[in-house]
Scaffold this motif. Structure first.
Motif, PDB file in Angstrom:
ATOM      1  N   UNK A 138       0.822  -1.224   0.000  1.00  0.00           N
ATOM      2  CA  UNK A 138       0.000   0.000   0.000  1.00  0.00           C
ATOM      3  C   UNK A 138       0.853   1.270   0.000  1.00  0.00           C
ATOM      4  N   UNK A 139       2.179   1.103   0.036  1.00  0.00           N
ATOM      5  CA  UNK A 139       3.066   2.256   0.008  1.00  0.00           C
ATOM      6  C   UNK A 139       3.072   3.056   1.288  1.00  0.00           C
ATOM      7  N   UNK A 140       2.736   2.435   2.410  1.00  0.00           N
ATOM      8  CA  UNK A 140       2.595   3.187   3.656  1.00  0.00           C
ATOM      9  C   UNK A 140       3.934   3.665   4.224  1.00  0.00           C
ATOM     10  N   UNK A 141       5.033   3.071   3.783  1.00  0.00           N
ATOM     11  CA  UNK A 141       6.348   3.527   4.239  1.00  0.00           C
ATOM     12  C   UNK A 141       6.983   4.494   3.249  1.00  0.00           C
ATOM     13  N   UNK A 142       6.285   4.814   2.170  1.00  0.00           N
ATOM     14  CA  UNK A 142       6.818   5.717   1.166  1.00  0.00           C
ATOM     15  C   UNK A 142       8.012   5.110   0.450  1.00  0.00           C
ATOM     16  N   UNK A 143       8.895   5.965  -0.018  1.00  0.00           N
ATOM     17  CA  UNK A 143      10.108   5.483  -0.666  1.00  0.00           C
ATOM     18  C   UNK A 143      10.944   4.708   0.337  1.00  0.00           C
ATOM     19  N   UNK A 144      11.401   3.528  -0.069  1.00  0.00           N
ATOM     20  CA  UNK A 144      12.191   2.697   0.830  1.00  0.00           C
ATOM     21  C   UNK A 144      13.665   3.067   0.721  1.00  0.00           C
ATOM     22  N   UNK A 145      14.308   3.174   1.875  1.00  0.00           N
ATOM     23  CA  UNK A 145      15.715   3.560   1.927  1.00  0.00           C
ATOM     24  C   UNK A 145      16.652   2.366   2.136  1.00  0.00           C
ATOM     25  N   UNK A 146      16.382   1.574   3.184  1.00  0.00           N
ATOM     26  CA  UNK A 146      17.281   0.459   3.493  1.00  0.00           C
ATOM     27  C   UNK A 146      16.558  -0.600   4.303  1.00  0.00           C
ATOM     28  N   UNK A 147      17.135  -1.806   4.289  1.00  0.00           N
ATOM     29  CA  UNK A 147      16.583  -2.930   5.039  1.00  0.00           C
ATOM     30  C   UNK A 147      17.724  -3.664   5.736  1.00  0.00           C
ATOM     31  N   UNK A 148      17.391  -4.299   6.846  1.00  0.00           N
ATOM     32  CA  UNK A 148      18.357  -5.104   7.579  1.00  0.00           C
ATOM     33  C   UNK A 148      17.697  -6.417   7.966  1.00  0.00           C
ATOM     34  N   UNK A 149      18.312  -7.528   7.555  1.00  0.00           N
ATOM     35  CA  UNK A 149      17.818  -8.857   7.885  1.00  0.00           C
ATOM     36  C   UNK A 149      18.859  -9.568   8.746  1.00  0.00           C
ATOM     37  N   UNK A 150      18.447  -9.984   9.945  1.00  0.00           N
ATOM     38  CA  UNK A 150      19.321 -10.715  10.863  1.00  0.00           C
ATOM     39  C   UNK A 150      18.758 -12.104  11.121  1.00  0.00           C
ATOM     40  N   UNK A 151      19.629 -13.110  11.052  1.00  0.00           N
ATOM     41  CA  UNK A 151      19.238 -14.494  11.317  1.00  0.00           C
ATOM     42  C   UNK A 151      20.294 -15.115  12.232  1.00  0.00           C
ATOM     43  N   UNK A 152      19.990 -15.187  13.524  1.00  0.00           N
ATOM     44  CA  UNK A 152      20.947 -15.707  14.494  1.00  0.00           C
ATOM     45  C   UNK A 152      20.362 -16.944  15.174  1.00  0.00           C
ATOM     46  N   UNK A 153      20.765 -18.111  14.695  1.00  0.00           N
ATOM     47  CA  UNK A 153      20.293 -19.377  15.228  1.00  0.00           C
ATOM     48  C   UNK A 153      21.450 -20.180  15.806  1.00  0.00           C
ATOM     49  N   UNK A 154      21.090 -21.288  16.430  1.00  0.00           N
ATOM     50  CA  UNK A 154      22.100 -22.189  16.984  1.00  0.00           C
ATOM     51  C   UNK A 154      21.968 -23.577  16.370  1.00  0.00           C
ATOM     52  N   UNK A 155      23.074 -24.080  15.840  1.00  0.00           N
ATOM     53  CA  UNK A 155      23.179 -25.483  15.444  1.00  0.00           C
ATOM     54  C   UNK A 155      24.525 -25.989  15.973  1.00  0.00           C
ATOM     55  N   UNK A 156      24.444 -26.884  16.945  1.00  0.00           N
ATOM     56  CA  UNK A 156      25.659 -27.320  17.627  1.00  0.00           C
ATOM     57  C   UNK A 156      26.258 -28.566  16.982  1.00  0.00           C
ATOM     58  N   UNK A 157      27.333 -29.069  17.591  1.00  0.00           N
ATOM     59  CA  UNK A 157      28.041 -30.214  17.026  1.00  0.00           C
ATOM     60  C   UNK A 157      27.151 -31.445  16.932  1.00  0.00           C
ATOM     61  N   UNK A 158      26.251 -31.620  17.891  1.00  0.00           N
ATOM     62  CA  UNK A 158      25.360 -32.786  17.882  1.00  0.00           C
ATOM     63  C   UNK A 158      24.464 -32.784  16.648  1.00  0.00           C
ATOM     64  N   UNK A 159      24.011 -31.613  16.246  1.00  0.00           N
ATOM     65  CA  UNK A 159      23.168 -31.500  15.052  1.00  0.00           C
ATOM     66  C   UNK A 159      23.910 -32.011  13.825  1.00  0.00           C
ATOM     67  N   UNK A 160      25.183 -31.692  13.727  1.00  0.00           N
ATOM     68  CA  UNK A 160      25.951 -32.047  12.543  1.00  0.00           C
ATOM     69  C   UNK A 160      26.522 -33.462  12.577  1.00  0.00           C
ATOM     70  N   UNK A 161      26.186 -34.222  13.604  1.00  0.00           N
ATOM     71  CA  UNK A 161      26.569 -35.630  13.606  1.00  0.00           C
ATOM     72  C   UNK A 161      25.698 -36.446  12.660  1.00  0.00           C
ATOM     73  N   UNK A 162      24.543 -35.884  12.285  1.00  0.00           N
ATOM     74  CA  UNK A 162      23.726 -36.502  11.240  1.00  0.00           C
ATOM     75  C   UNK A 162      24.572 -36.622   9.968  1.00  0.00           C
ATOM     76  N   UNK A 163      24.407 -37.711   9.243  1.00  0.00           N
ATOM     77  CA  UNK A 163      25.337 -37.987   8.147  1.00  0.00           C
ATOM     78  C   UNK A 163      25.181 -37.081   6.930  1.00  0.00           C
ATOM     79  N   UNK A 164      24.148 -36.242   6.871  1.00  0.00           N
ATOM     80  CA  UNK A 164      24.027 -35.348   5.717  1.00  0.00           C
ATOM     81  C   UNK A 164      24.064 -33.869   6.086  1.00  0.00           C
TER      82      UNK A 164
END
Length: 334
Positions: A138-164
């Protein structure tokens, strides 16, 4: 109206989520897994035939309407193509494929066979995501200037013991396995990216994974919009943040929480943004969590598409665009 008949290839944690929705929206008639113990146990729980070889399932279970693919990422393309060539529609978990060549081949087979190629990008149903998308449209923010996307998750060593998990061939990296939902939202909101510059590093999972465990990316769109993506599976102890901040001439909005599931603030020139409903709980995978549990909305849209001819909520082309941007990010770091 006759129930839609589903078969599942891959009997891991994601399959359990799909099976629960199939019970609501259709009927599960067969499952397949190369792990005999896991696969037979899953089949017994749901009272359906078990196959070790997916080609045998596709050949013998002729009443299938939709084949649901929940196998490791690198297997998706070949299995989806085989299912469509046998005359079945396909619902493939994210990511659709691990490279553009395979994604395009899948789309070409869908077109030549007349089969539907359904994909899963369930973050689109998060109430804050829906609300921000509507505000942007709907254009409620008007002209867009910038965006920031953050993705901070945890995957430990146990997760990567899976063979794939963590492998180049079957996993493809954390942008595919953990964060492709977020990449999809970024493209859905703002369109295709023109320029990408990235720094990718493996700092906490040496010897455990083949690719990076964190990255910092600078993005530029054709219209001058700039953005950043900071992603990592090194968040201490647990998943901490999945957020998107948008700055425009008429407002500033941040949706966040762990999975784009909270509206953190909406400061607009006129009015505000309100949520029509609460977000669903996160998907539970035993020792870790994933994105929001919106698979019910996925199946509702799939069934409406097959039975009533309504447009599916996303498309294989959208999934292909996500793969393309991930490849751009990975290539720009080399």
């Amino acid at each position: 109206m006759q129930k839609i008949q589903f078969a599942i290839i891959g009997c891991g944690r994601a399959a359990a989520i799909h099976a629960a929705q199939i019970g609501q929206y259709g009927q599960l008639i067969a499952v397949c897994d190369t792990n005999l113990v896991k696969g037979k146990a899953f089949a017994a729980i749901h009272g359906v035939p078990f196959y070790e070889d997916y080609t045998a399932l596709l050949k013998q279970e002729t009443n299938i309407t939709v084949v649901v693919i929940c196998t490791p990422n690198g297997l998706h393309a070949a299995q989806a193509i085989a299912a469509m060539k046998r005359g079945y529609h396909v619902l493939v978990e994210k990511p659709m494929a691990l490279n553009l060549k395979d994604a395009r081949k899948m789309m070409a087979v869908a077109e030549s066979t007349g089969r539907q190629l359904f994909t899963v990008m369930q973050n689109r149903f998060n109430p804050p995501v829906v609300a921000l998308k509507q505000a942007l449209d709907k254009g409620r923010l008007g002209k867009l200037y910038s965006v920031q996307l953050n993705c901070f998750w945890n995957r430990n060593a146990a997760y990567y013991k899976n063979n794939w998990h963590g492998t180049r061939e079957l996993d493809g990296g954390i942008l595919f396995t953990q964060f492709s939902h977020f990449i999809d939202v970024l493209i859905w909101f703002f369109g295709s990216v023109q320029q990408v510059k990235s720094i990718l590093k493996n700092v906490a999972h040496q010897g455990q994974i083949a690719l990076e465990d964190q990255g910092a990316v600078l993005l530029e769109w054709k219209n001058g919009l700039i953005g950043t993506l900071h992603y990592s599976v090194n968040s201490f102890s647990k998943n901490r943040e999945g957020s998107l901040t948008v700055l425009g001439e008429k407002g500033m909005v941040k949706i966040g929480g762990e999975y784009l599931n909270l509206l953190e603030y909406a400061h607009l020139e006129r009015g505000t943004i309100s949520l029509k409903k609460e977000a669903a709980p996160a998907n539970q995978y035993g020792t870790y969590q994933g994105s929001m549990g919106n698979h019910g909305q996925v199946y509702k849209s799939l069934v409406a598409s097959l039975q009533k001819g309504k447009p599916y909520y996303t498309s294989a082309a959208n999934a292909k665009d996500t793969i393309e941007l991930i490849q751009q990010i990975m290539k720009s770091s080399s």
